[in-house]
Design an enzyme around this catalytic site. Structure first.
Site, short mmCIF file in Angstrom:
data_model
loop_
_atom_site.label_atom_id
_atom_site.label_comp_id
_atom_site.label_asym_id
_atom_site.label_seq_id
_atom_site.Cartn_x
_atom_site.Cartn_y
_atom_site.Cartn_z
N ASP A 33 1.22 -0.91 0.29
CA ASP A 33 -0.19 0.22 -0.07
C ASP A 33 1.11 1.23 0.24
O ASP A 33 1.44 1.22 0.76
CB ASP A 33 -0.93 -0.20 1.40
CG ASP A 33 -2.09 0.88 0.68
OD1 ASP A 33 -2.59 1.43 0.12
OD2 ASP A 33 -2.74 0.71 2.08
N HIS A 50 2.15 3.39 -8.67
CA HIS A 50 1.80 1.81 -9.16
C HIS A 50 3.41 1.73 -10.12
O HIS A 50 3.74 0.57 -9.80
CB HIS A 50 0.81 1.59 -10.08
CG HIS A 50 -0.08 1.78 -9.74
ND1 HIS A 50 -0.90 1.72 -8.61
CD2 HIS A 50 -1.28 2.77 -9.65
CE1 HIS A 50 -1.90 2.00 -7.87
NE2 HIS A 50 -1.96 3.00 -8.33
N GLU A 80 -12.25 -5.08 -4.23
CA GLU A 80 -12.57 -3.64 -4.69
C GLU A 80 -11.95 -2.12 -5.01
O GLU A 80 -12.31 -1.16 -5.23
CB GLU A 80 -12.40 -2.87 -2.97
CG GLU A 80 -14.21 -3.63 -2.17
CD GLU A 80 -13.25 -4.91 -1.52
OE1 GLU A 80 -12.25 -5.71 -1.81
OE2 GLU A 80 -14.14 -6.18 -2.24
N TRP A 82 -11.72 -1.93 -8.23
CA TRP A 82 -12.55 -1.64 -9.57
C TRP A 82 -13.32 -0.56 -9.49
O TRP A 82 -12.96 0.78 -10.40
CB TRP A 82 -13.72 -2.40 -9.40
CG TRP A 82 -12.60 -3.97 -10.24
CD1 TRP A 82 -12.94 -5.05 -9.14
CD2 TRP A 82 -12.50 -4.43 -11.63
NE1 TRP A 82 -12.45 -6.37 -9.91
CE2 TRP A 82 -11.77 -5.83 -11.20
CE3 TRP A 82 -11.77 -3.41 -12.65
CZ2 TRP A 82 -11.16 -6.71 -12.36
CZ3 TRP A 82 -11.68 -4.52 -13.96
CH2 TRP A 82 -11.26 -5.67 -13.13
N LEU A 144 11.45 -20.36 -4.65
CA LEU A 144 9.89 -19.14 -3.95
C LEU A 144 8.91 -18.79 -4.81
O LEU A 144 9.28 -19.43 -6.61
CB LEU A 144 10.34 -17.54 -4.09
CG LEU A 144 9.32 -16.62 -3.78
CD1 LEU A 144 9.27 -16.56 -2.58
CD2 LEU A 144 10.21 -15.29 -3.85
N ARG A 201 2.04 -5.04 6.36
CA ARG A 201 1.28 -3.75 5.66
C ARG A 201 1.64 -2.40 5.16
O ARG A 201 2.44 -1.88 6.87
CB ARG A 201 -0.44 -3.20 5.64
CG ARG A 201 -0.97 -2.84 5.04
CD ARG A 201 -2.01 -1.84 5.21
NE ARG A 201 -2.91 -1.33 4.17
CZ ARG A 201 -3.97 -1.61 3.87
NH1 ARG A 201 -4.72 -2.29 4.60
NH2 ARG A 201 -4.76 -0.88 3.09
N GLU A 220 0.87 -13.20 12.28
CA GLU A 220 2.07 -12.42 13.29
C GLU A 220 1.57 -10.66 12.10
O GLU A 220 1.82 -10.94 10.77
CB GLU A 220 3.22 -12.25 13.14
CG GLU A 220 3.68 -13.23 13.98
CD GLU A 220 2.81 -13.01 15.66
OE1 GLU A 220 3.00 -11.51 16.28
OE2 GLU A 220 2.52 -13.93 16.44
C1 IPE Z 1 -5.26 -2.79 -0.29
O1 IPE Z 1 -5.47 -1.79 -0.41
C2 IPE Z 1 -5.24 -3.33 -1.68
C3 IPE Z 1 -4.18 -3.52 -2.29
C4 IPE Z 1 -3.01 -3.57 -1.63
C5 IPE Z 1 -4.04 -4.19 -3.48
P1 IPE Z 1 -5.65 0.23 -0.31
O2 IPE Z 1 -5.46 1.44 -0.49
O3 IPE Z 1 -7.04 -0.41 -1.58
O4 IPE Z 1 -7.16 -0.36 0.89
P2 IPE Z 1 -8.46 0.78 1.71
O5 IPE Z 1 -9.68 1.00 0.40
O6 IPE Z 1 -6.82 1.57 1.90
O7 IPE Z 1 -8.31 -0.20 2.61
C1 IPE Z 2 -1.89 0.18 -3.24
O1 IPE Z 2 -1.30 1.88 -3.76
C2 IPE Z 2 -1.92 -0.05 -4.66
C3 IPE Z 2 -3.34 -0.90 -4.78
C4 IPE Z 2 -4.28 -0.99 -4.27
C5 IPE Z 2 -3.19 -1.08 -6.15
P1 IPE Z 2 -2.63 2.88 -3.59
O2 IPE Z 2 -2.96 2.47 -4.82
O3 IPE Z 2 -4.14 2.28 -2.21
O4 IPE Z 2 -1.33 3.66 -2.49
P2 IPE Z 2 -2.59 4.89 -1.89
O5 IPE Z 2 -2.92 3.70 -0.77
O6 IPE Z 2 -3.29 6.11 -2.29
O7 IPE Z 2 -1.11 5.81 -1.47
MG MG Z 3 -4.41 2.65 -0.94
#
Ligand code: IPE
Ligand code: IPE
Ligand code: MG
Length: 253
Positions: A33, A50, A80, A82, A144, A201, A220
């Site tokens: 994330d 990305h 989610e 999408w 792996l 995370r 954990e």
């Molecule tokens: C979780 O991150 C999904 C991925 C890392 C692929 P999100 O950024 O979508 O999660 P929320 O919306 O902050 O919970």
């Molecule tokens: C995680 O990074 C990647 C995906 C969910 C695909 P984010 O795109 O959610 O990045 P933030 O949370 O907006 O910084």
């Molecule tokens: Mg995010």
């Protein structure tokens, strides 16, 4: 052994300890994330985050493989996600194609096997083809297992598992009394993998966002402050050291 304290935070300073190579988590799952925030900090469009995130995937896969981690599950796109703007979704869907082209030789060289979990049938054909090629070209690799969670959602996965079990039981004229935890487990997309030992995370968010909700019952959890594009070898090793300093009890004493 883990007595040395960082006075300021009154917490063990993990970098003071040696990594125990005999206690490497077998399965590490990561919610990658913070890509969007990484781009925002640099006044770049979100898709640049990305792109940079895929470079971290390359880097961390190599480190995980070198450390002897057996399974690395990476949350790449949730059921989610999408709901994001179309251009962002399209860009993420194009990443397996562009990224695997250069990454595949490295994966093969490192004996990494690419696998996936998630509802792949809903992905665009070009994305599916790139993933299929990566799986095919690495299918005999024995190192792996690199598992991409693409269009993955834990709740939908559990619903699917229960539906399959229901169909099997009704076909045999059996009742719901037959349903066991093991049966639900065996019908999940992760049935071939052990549960994650360690869930990381990045980006400082402290939630599970529908990732492996059944499988992390005794994992954990480590919430790391770095945004995913900034996550590196040192951070992963620190997470593993923190993991090694914990005592897993599985409900026992
Ligand atoms: C979780 O991150 C999904 C991925 C890392 C692929 P999100 O950024 O979508 O999660 P929320 O919306 O902050 O919970
Ligand atoms: C995680 O990074 C990647 C995906 C969910 C695909 P984010 O795109 O959610 O990045 P933030 O949370 O907006 O910084
Ligand atoms: Mg995010």
């Amino acid at each position: 052994m883990f007595k040395k304290l960082n006075k300021k935070k009154n917490q063990p300073n993990q970098s003071d300890f040696e990594l125990d190579l005999h206690n490497i988590p077998e399965h590490v799952a990561i919610i990658m994330d913070g890509n969007g925030r990484w781009a925002k900090q640099r006044k770049l469009p979100r898709i640049k985050g990305h792109y940079q995130g895929t470079q971290t995937v390359k880097n961390i896969t190599k480190v995980a493989s070198d450390l002897g981690i057996k399974y690395l599950t990476l949350y790449a796109f949730s059921t989610e996600n999408w709901s994001r703007p179309e251009n962002e979704v399209n860009y993420i869907m194009s990443l397996p194609g562009t990224f695997l082209k250069t990454f595949l030789p490295e994966l093969i060289e490192n004996n990494v096997k690419v696998e996936t979990i998630g509802f792949l049938e809903h992905l665009p054909n070009s994305t599916l083809n790139a993933i299929a090629k990566a799986k095919e070209d690495t299918k005999d690799n024995t190192g792996l297992k690199l598992i991409f969670a693409m269009n993955y959602g834990g709740r939908a996965e559990i619903v699917n598992s229960v539906k399959k079990i229901y169909d099997q039981l009704t076909a045999k004229g059996l009742s719901s009394d037959e349903i066991t935890e093991q049966m639900i487990d065996e019908h999940l997309m992760t049935h071939a993998y052990p549960d994650p030992d360690l869930l990381i995370r990045t980006s400082g968010e402290q939630r599970i966002s529908n990732f492996l909700i059944w499988q992390v019952s005794y994992s954990e959890f480590i919430f790391n402050e770095k945004l995913w594009p900034d996550f590196d070898k040192e951070e992963l090793i620190n997470c593993i050291k923190i993991y090694q300093s914990r005592q897993r009890r599985f409900g026992g004493l």
